[in-house]
Structure formats: structure tokens, C-alpha cells
Design an enzyme around this catalytic site. Structure first.
Site, mmCIF file in Angstrom:
data_model
loop_
_atom_site.group_PDB
_atom_site.id
_atom_site.type_symbol
_atom_site.label_atom_id
_atom_site.label_comp_id
_atom_site.label_asym_id
_atom_site.label_seq_id
_atom_site.Cartn_x
_atom_site.Cartn_y
_atom_site.Cartn_z
ATOM 1 N N THR A 137 -13.274 -21.751 -42.276
ATOM 2 C CA THR A 137 -14.883 -21.315 -43.018
ATOM 3 C C THR A 137 -15.196 -20.093 -42.457
ATOM 4 O OG1 THR A 137 -16.022 -22.037 -41.446
ATOM 5 C CG2 THR A 137 -15.853 -23.250 -43.509
ATOM 6 N N SER B 123 -16.876 -17.253 -34.486
ATOM 7 C CA SER B 123 -15.829 -16.179 -35.262
ATOM 8 C C SER B 123 -16.503 -15.306 -36.286
ATOM 9 C CB SER B 123 -15.493 -17.372 -35.342
ATOM 10 O OG SER B 123 -14.575 -16.664 -36.343
ATOM 11 N N GLU C 46 -12.823 -25.416 -35.047
ATOM 12 C CA GLU C 46 -12.418 -25.856 -36.595
ATOM 13 C C GLU C 46 -11.257 -25.906 -37.111
ATOM 14 O OE1 GLU C 46 -13.972 -23.810 -41.086
ATOM 15 O OE2 GLU C 46 -14.930 -23.556 -39.136
ATOM 16 N N SER D 72 -25.692 -18.306 -37.467
ATOM 17 C CA SER D 72 -26.407 -19.122 -36.280
ATOM 18 C C SER D 72 -27.332 -18.904 -35.786
ATOM 19 C CB SER D 72 -25.165 -20.481 -36.111
ATOM 20 O OG SER D 72 -24.579 -19.504 -35.491
ATOM 21 N N HIS E 264 -9.474 -21.859 -32.768
ATOM 22 C CA HIS E 264 -11.140 -22.185 -32.596
ATOM 23 C C HIS E 264 -10.982 -24.160 -32.800
ATOM 24 C CE1 HIS E 264 -14.192 -22.374 -35.164
ATOM 25 N NE2 HIS E 264 -14.772 -20.635 -34.304
ATOM 26 N N CYS F 169 -17.431 -19.773 -45.170
ATOM 27 C CA CYS F 169 -18.732 -20.655 -45.544
ATOM 28 C C CYS F 169 -19.658 -19.247 -46.928
ATOM 29 C CB CYS F 169 -19.622 -20.687 -44.329
ATOM 30 S SG CYS F 169 -21.258 -20.488 -43.768
ATOM 31 N N CYS G 200 -20.602 -28.910 -40.125
ATOM 32 C CA CYS G 200 -21.131 -28.210 -41.609
ATOM 33 C C CYS G 200 -20.003 -28.950 -43.247
ATOM 34 C CB CYS G 200 -20.993 -27.094 -41.710
ATOM 35 S SG CYS G 200 -21.327 -25.819 -43.099
#
Length: 292
Positions: free
Chosen positions: A141, A200, A103, A244, A101, A171, A73
Site C-alpha cells: 500500500t 517506505s 507489509e 504516519s 517489507h 493507501c 491498517c
């Protein structure tokens, strides 16, 4: 699009997004999900997930001669760039996020000697830095906006010189959904969040709904998980989804609720979304793919 361009199989490191339906659909079309790139045959196509990767993963893919497509992303890429930039200036980077996580692992990998993970207010109380005058915070994010604010406030009490990131890390889709949930939470007897348990940002929406006044809130992967017993005595239901989640899953939940007498729908949009992102560079080029 990678499947269309290169043909199956296309390998994907980790889940492309944290959504069971999306992953299952791609598997049926020929995507093969793996934990690490060493499971991918040399020379094959591999897609890196939206959550980002550490530089060592990219180097491993290059050593194996893989045709890599980076689907990270752009907002995650921005955080990676910030981590590298502040590390080059010798700052300690306080990364607000959840341990383990994907990310967080990817961002920490950009500057492993400088990044300090801060998992909530408790983490803020324990984290240590080399120089309190040279610290900056970045964040995962997909966090709760409120949770992040609380953690950063706790950090700033310990480190008054703490720098903010140049721009917001959370985000926009995550923020906008949380803002909408806050608007409708006090009006809803029940909140249904469409999303997978490992998402998440979906889990955070359930928490936000409860924090802002909804008596009951549940996370469902699809309409089949809606329990009729939740609807007893309920007059108003809020429905939202993770960032998503395909629209068809939300529509199916609304159809299910309509079948139980909840057919009147009012849309709530706290913030108008107009942001768009380009395709990964590897998918923008013209011409046939691997099997062309």
C-alpha cells in the site's frame, strides 16, 4: 489508547508505524517493542502493527495466551482479504512490493503457495506463474504510484490476461501526498520530506520530488536534521511528510525554515482527505482494562 485501557507494559510486535518519534514517545509511556510474539510474556497484551501480520503470527499469539490487539491498517486488511479470495479461486497472485517489507511478508503469509513477489520492473521480467490465464496483481500500500504503474505495465506485457484488483491497493494518504509533491516539485528548489528512513512511503516522496523536477530533496526525522547548507541559493522550499508523521514534527520544520527567512507558507492540497477509520475492535469495548 491500549496503554490507557490496559496500563503499561503493552507489547508491540515490530514498530507500530515506521516513525522514530512515534515509537520513542510510546516507549516512554510504557510500550515495549519486540520482533516476534515469542518475546512477549504469556497472558500479556500485544499490539500488532499497522503493517499487518501473517496468519501464523496470530496463531502463535493465541498459543501463548496473549491478549492481542490488531492495529492493522484497514487498507492492508483489504489486500489480505483479496489475497485469500483470489487464492481460493486458484489464481497466482503477483504481489508488487519490496522484498522484506513487513507489509509484504504479512500479505504473502495469507497465501504463501500462490503469492509471487514482484519487486519492480526487473522482478516483472523474472516472475513465473503456473497458468498465464489465471493471474492477478495486488500491491504493497505504500509504493510510488508511478513505480507501481510501470511494474504492472511490464507484467501485463508478459501476461495479457492479468486481472486488476477490485479497487486501488495503494493507501489514499500515500497517493494524496505523492500527488501534492508532483504539483509543487517543479516550483521548488528544495523539497524536505519529514519522515523516518524505514518509512517506505516517506522514502517514495523523496523519489517522486526528484522525478518531477525538484533539484534537491532530503528526508529528515525532525527539524534538528535540517542542514542550513541546503538553503543556500534557495528561494522556494517544498515541505511534506510521510503518512504516519505527527503534525508537530512538520510544524517544527516550518518554524525552523521561518527562522531562516522562509516564513511565507502556501498550502497545497491536491486531493481533499475525508476518510476516517474506526479503532481496533479490542479498544472500542467499554469497561476497565487489565489493571482496572
Amino acid at each position: 489508547m491500549a496503554l490507557e485501557k490496559f496500563g503499561p507494559p503493552v507489547y508491540v510486535r515490530r514498530q507500530i508505524v515506521h516513525n522514530t518519534y512515534v515509537v520513542s514517545t510510546l516507549e516512554k509511556r510504557g510500550a515495549i517493542f519486540v520482533a516476534e510474539v515469542d518475546e512477549v510474556p504469556p497472558g500479556a497484551v500485544v499490539v500488532f502493527s499497522a503493517h499487518g501480520i501473517a496468519p501464523e503470527v496470530r496463531r502463535d499469539a493465541e498459543r501463548r495466551g496473549l491478549h492481542a490487539i490488531d492495529a492493522t491498517c484497514p487498507l492492508v486488511t483489504k489486500v489480505h482479504n483479496e489475497a485469500r479470495r483470489f487464492a481460493a479461486k486458484d489464481y497466482d497472485i503477483l504481489l508488487v512490493g519490496h522484498e522484506g517489507h513487513e507489509e509484504v511478508v504479512g500479505t504473502a503469509g495469507e497465501a504463501p503457495s500462490r503469492v509471487r513477489l514482484v519487486d519492480g520492473a526487473d522482478g516483472a521480467a523474472r516472475v513465473e506463474v503456473r497458468d498465464p490465464s489465471k493471474v492477478v496483481w495486488l500491491s504493497q500500500t505504500t509504493l510510488s504510484v508511478d513505480e507501481t504503474i510501470q511494474t504492472v505495465s511490464a507484467l501485463r506485457e508478459r501476461f495479457p490476461a492479468l486481472l486488476d484488483p477490485p479497487s486501488d491497493d495503494i493507501c489514499y494518504a500515500t497517493q494524496n501526498r505523492q500527488a501534492a509533491v508532483k504539483v509543487i516539485a517543479a516550483r521548488a528548489d528544495l523539497m524536505i520530506v519529514v519522515g523516518s528512513p524505514n518509512s517506505s512511503n516517506s522514502v517514495r516522496l523523496v523519489e517522486v520530488a526528484k522525478d518531477y523536477g525538484t533539484p534537491a530533496a532530503y528526508l529528515v526525522d525532525d527539524a534538528g536534521e535540517v542542514d542550513e547548507r541546503w538553503l543556500d541559493g534557495v528561494t522556494t522550499i517544498g515541505v511534506t511528510s510521510g503518512a504516519s508523521v505527527p503534525e508537530e514534527l512538520v510544524a517544527a520544520v516550518l518554524d525552523t525554515l521561518a527562522g531562516h527567512g522562509f516564513g511565507d507558507v502556501e498550502e497545497v492540497e491536491a486531493v481533499e482527505e475525508q476518510m476516517t477509520f474506526a479503532l481496533p475492535r479490542e479498544l472500542r469495548s467499554a469497561g476497565p482494562g487489565r489493571n482496572g
